[in-house]
Design an enzyme around this catalytic site. Sequence first.
Site, PDB file in Angstrom:
ATOM      1  N   ARG A 198       0.206   3.004  14.123  1.00  0.00           N
ATOM      2  CA  ARG A 198      -0.966   2.219  13.738  1.00  0.00           C
ATOM      3  C   ARG A 198      -1.243   1.143  14.791  1.00  0.00           C
ATOM      4  O   ARG A 198      -0.764   0.016  14.678  1.00  0.00           O
ATOM      5  CB  ARG A 198      -0.737   1.593  12.360  1.00  0.00           C
ATOM      6  CG  ARG A 198      -0.480   2.619  11.244  1.00  0.00           C
ATOM      7  CD  ARG A 198      -0.246   1.907   9.914  1.00  0.00           C
ATOM      8  NE  ARG A 198      -0.089   2.817   8.804  1.00  0.00           N
ATOM      9  CZ  ARG A 198       1.089   3.185   8.291  1.00  0.00           C
ATOM     10  NH1 ARG A 198       2.219   2.729   8.826  1.00  0.00           N
ATOM     11  NH2 ARG A 198       1.148   4.013   7.270  1.00  0.00           N
ATOM     12  N   ASN A 246      -4.766   8.291   1.666  1.00  0.00           N
ATOM     13  CA  ASN A 246      -5.071   7.026   0.988  1.00  0.00           C
ATOM     14  C   ASN A 246      -6.586   6.818   0.847  1.00  0.00           C
ATOM     15  O   ASN A 246      -7.085   6.479  -0.224  1.00  0.00           O
ATOM     16  CB  ASN A 246      -4.453   5.846   1.747  1.00  0.00           C
ATOM     17  CG  ASN A 246      -2.944   5.973   1.858  1.00  0.00           C
ATOM     18  OD1 ASN A 246      -2.345   6.853   1.270  1.00  0.00           O
ATOM     19  ND2 ASN A 246      -2.326   5.094   2.618  1.00  0.00           N
ATOM     20  N   ASP A 247      -7.309   7.002   1.955  1.00  0.00           N
ATOM     21  CA  ASP A 247      -8.760   6.840   1.898  1.00  0.00           C
ATOM     22  C   ASP A 247      -9.449   8.077   1.316  1.00  0.00           C
ATOM     23  O   ASP A 247     -10.456   7.947   0.611  1.00  0.00           O
ATOM     24  CB  ASP A 247      -9.324   6.554   3.297  1.00  0.00           C
ATOM     25  CG  ASP A 247      -9.310   5.065   3.617  1.00  0.00           C
ATOM     26  OD1 ASP A 247      -9.404   4.261   2.679  1.00  0.00           O
ATOM     27  OD2 ASP A 247      -9.177   4.707   4.805  1.00  0.00           O
ATOM     28  N   ARG A 274      -2.971   6.265  16.703  1.00  0.00           N
ATOM     29  CA  ARG A 274      -4.296   6.145  16.110  1.00  0.00           C
ATOM     30  C   ARG A 274      -5.045   4.989  16.774  1.00  0.00           C
ATOM     31  O   ARG A 274      -4.494   3.892  16.922  1.00  0.00           O
ATOM     32  CB  ARG A 274      -4.178   5.888  14.600  1.00  0.00           C
ATOM     33  CG  ARG A 274      -5.524   5.738  13.896  1.00  0.00           C
ATOM     34  CD  ARG A 274      -5.359   5.630  12.396  1.00  0.00           C
ATOM     35  NE  ARG A 274      -4.735   4.383  11.975  1.00  0.00           N
ATOM     36  CZ  ARG A 274      -4.352   4.132  10.725  1.00  0.00           C
ATOM     37  NH1 ARG A 274      -4.502   5.053   9.790  1.00  0.00           N
ATOM     38  NH2 ARG A 274      -3.813   2.981  10.417  1.00  0.00           N
ATOM     39  N   ARG A 281      -9.362   1.813  -4.007  1.00  0.00           N
ATOM     40  CA  ARG A 281      -7.907   1.761  -4.223  1.00  0.00           C
ATOM     41  C   ARG A 281      -7.381   0.336  -4.352  1.00  0.00           C
ATOM     42  O   ARG A 281      -6.217   0.137  -4.682  1.00  0.00           O
ATOM     43  CB  ARG A 281      -7.168   2.510  -3.104  1.00  0.00           C
ATOM     44  CG  ARG A 281      -7.420   2.020  -1.696  1.00  0.00           C
ATOM     45  CD  ARG A 281      -6.814   3.023  -0.715  1.00  0.00           C
ATOM     46  NE  ARG A 281      -7.203   2.808   0.660  1.00  0.00           N
ATOM     47  CZ  ARG A 281      -6.439   2.223   1.576  1.00  0.00           C
ATOM     48  NH1 ARG A 281      -5.250   1.790   1.246  1.00  0.00           N
ATOM     49  NH2 ARG A 281      -6.846   2.085   2.822  1.00  0.00           N
ATOM     50  N   GLU A 299     -10.443  11.716   6.410  1.00  0.00           N
ATOM     51  CA  GLU A 299     -10.323  10.716   5.344  1.00  0.00           C
ATOM     52  C   GLU A 299     -11.584  10.635   4.500  1.00  0.00           C
ATOM     53  O   GLU A 299     -11.598   9.985   3.459  1.00  0.00           O
ATOM     54  CB  GLU A 299     -10.056   9.335   5.954  1.00  0.00           C
ATOM     55  CG  GLU A 299      -8.876   9.281   6.900  1.00  0.00           C
ATOM     56  CD  GLU A 299      -8.818   7.968   7.643  1.00  0.00           C
ATOM     57  OE1 GLU A 299      -8.169   7.034   7.140  1.00  0.00           O
ATOM     58  OE2 GLU A 299      -9.410   7.875   8.741  1.00  0.00           O
ATOM     59  N   CYS A 358      -0.622  12.058   7.006  1.00  0.00           N
ATOM     60  CA  CYS A 358       0.056  10.783   7.262  1.00  0.00           C
ATOM     61  C   CYS A 358      -0.201   9.755   6.165  1.00  0.00           C
ATOM     62  O   CYS A 358       0.163   8.592   6.313  1.00  0.00           O
ATOM     63  CB  CYS A 358      -0.373  10.219   8.616  1.00  0.00           C
ATOM     64  SG  CYS A 358      -2.159  10.023   8.809  1.00  0.00           S
ATOM     65  N   HIS A 410      12.002  -9.164  10.190  1.00  0.00           N
ATOM     66  CA  HIS A 410      13.157  -8.635  10.921  1.00  0.00           C
ATOM     67  C   HIS A 410      14.389  -8.588  10.021  1.00  0.00           C
ATOM     68  O   HIS A 410      15.241  -7.709  10.170  1.00  0.00           O
ATOM     69  CB  HIS A 410      13.428  -9.486  12.155  1.00  0.00           C
ATOM     70  CG  HIS A 410      12.432  -9.254  13.245  1.00  0.00           C
ATOM     71  ND1 HIS A 410      12.191 -10.166  14.239  1.00  0.00           N
ATOM     72  CD2 HIS A 410      11.608  -8.216  13.495  1.00  0.00           C
ATOM     73  CE1 HIS A 410      11.257  -9.695  15.050  1.00  0.00           C
ATOM     74  NE2 HIS A 410      10.894  -8.512  14.612  1.00  0.00           N
TER      75      HIS A 410
END
Length: 560
Positions: free
Chosen positions: A298, A456-457, A334, A467, A433, A504, A191
């Site tokens: 997410r 990313n994937d 998702r 990765r 992906e 994304c 936070h």
Amino acid sequence: MVYKGIPISPGVAIGKVYLLKRESHQVHRRSILPNEIKNELSRFRKAVEDTRREILAVEDKVKKALSSKKSRIFEGYRLFLEDKMLIEETEGVIKEQRVNAEFAFSMQLNKIISEFKKIKNDYLKERARDISELGSRVMSNLMDKDDKVLWDNIPPSSVLVAYNITPADTTNMKSNNIRAFVTNIGGKTSHTAIVARALEIPAVTGIKDFSDIAESGQNIIVDGGNGIVITDPDEETVTNYKRERKRYLDEQHSLQKLLDLPAVSSDGTVFGVEANIEISEEISTALACGAEGIGLYRSEYMFINSVTIPSEEEQYAQYKTVCEKMLPYSVIIRTIDLGADKLTDTVKMPAEQNPMMGLRSIRLCFKLPQIFKTQIRALLRASSAGNLKIMIPMITNVSELKKVKTIINEIKKELEQEGLAFNANTPVGAMIEVPAAALAADLIAEEADFLSIGTNDLIQYTFAADRMNENVDYLYEAGNPALMRLIKFVIDEAHKKQKSVSMCGEMASDPAFTKILMGLGLDVFSMSAIAIPKIKKIIRTTSVKEAKEFADRFISGACL
């Protein structure tokens, strides 16, 4: 001396070190007489109420400073101060063990913090720190210690260095003209980090023992964007960073003008710019940065950040809140993407030799149908509260998507029979992906309402390069023409079916790829909120004609 830490809030600051060292609360057990119990309970309740008022004052300060909803992160603090396990059990210890309020409260606080620390999750470790700092605030009020003198004594234009600081401390920095801060511990999801970014205070954390190494009055440079801290810099370094600070501030000033403007290319093509989020508290930041929707929520982080599997009602409340806060914009949620590098103690997963290629995402959901169906019920119910879209991760073939749609249709019938409201036309999309899914984009687009590319994937699977493995990271190439050709194929095939395509993954937030992706025909860019203004600027100053010519040259290998 140059130190490398975790960048949690961008910007450059040059100043002098001010070491923030608080006295630790020495709590001793003191037995009390029966006639003293009432007074101890009164002291404890007053300390909690005083802390609650202080948190409300901090919330109000953030609201005034930002003119936005960024102060919502303090709601959790107030809820913690109403927690039965903390309040009622502390009072129970005072009554039953006949001990002083400080000792009883300390016992309960340590019990809660230790439970959080047992969970192997970075986000919850940050929450444990937040709770610890909030508990320290209650303890200060119990012991009649005042922090105001501490802040009044800090010279203006200082760089605060501490072991750790609270979100409330961060708001005090703005009003006390403190330029930046550096801490030994903390993370991007804390936070404190959220407030620092909101208030535009450069900050770096995660430099071990830095509060013991730094000296008061020492010259210091903080590069919050790159996570670099320099003590005792020479004149040339100071001059270079002054130039960098001016460049950064000028750029931020120019980007601010774009926040409320649409992402339209110079020749009139409209693109979507949306935000990726993990928790509902990030929505205010997303809106403040000019997001026109949530392109990736997410949902698995609700599971990762919980000690038990979230119930349907808990999930429904969260999804509904996100949808309502984002109206009239859309929210793409998702379904749980657990497995591989995203683990939680709440969902038991088998040990695998190669988890990146194993039981994860939608594959795991098929193995745990009750968890998946509970989530789908919660999502569909929340769809009546806003513009919600459901996105399925790691689809490999069209039969998986058909199976998901069958489950969704079955649950729609259940909700209908139960008389629960939902949007019967809630869009269902697929994340691309896996190379097999990319090459079958035409078939998947036939079944899906939209596609979203998770780079990313997709990159690691395309190049067979984990990765997370530094030994093969040279193969993890976002700019490889082979990947761009795959992305182009996905976009072209989806457009033939009149379906939109978003992205994304990290590539969507990288300015180096914005022009290429525009040229490939990407419809929506979804990214970390803080990257939105820069991507929007590139879109607005680039023509699609120019972008297409550049993309064509790139995928042909002419730019290599």
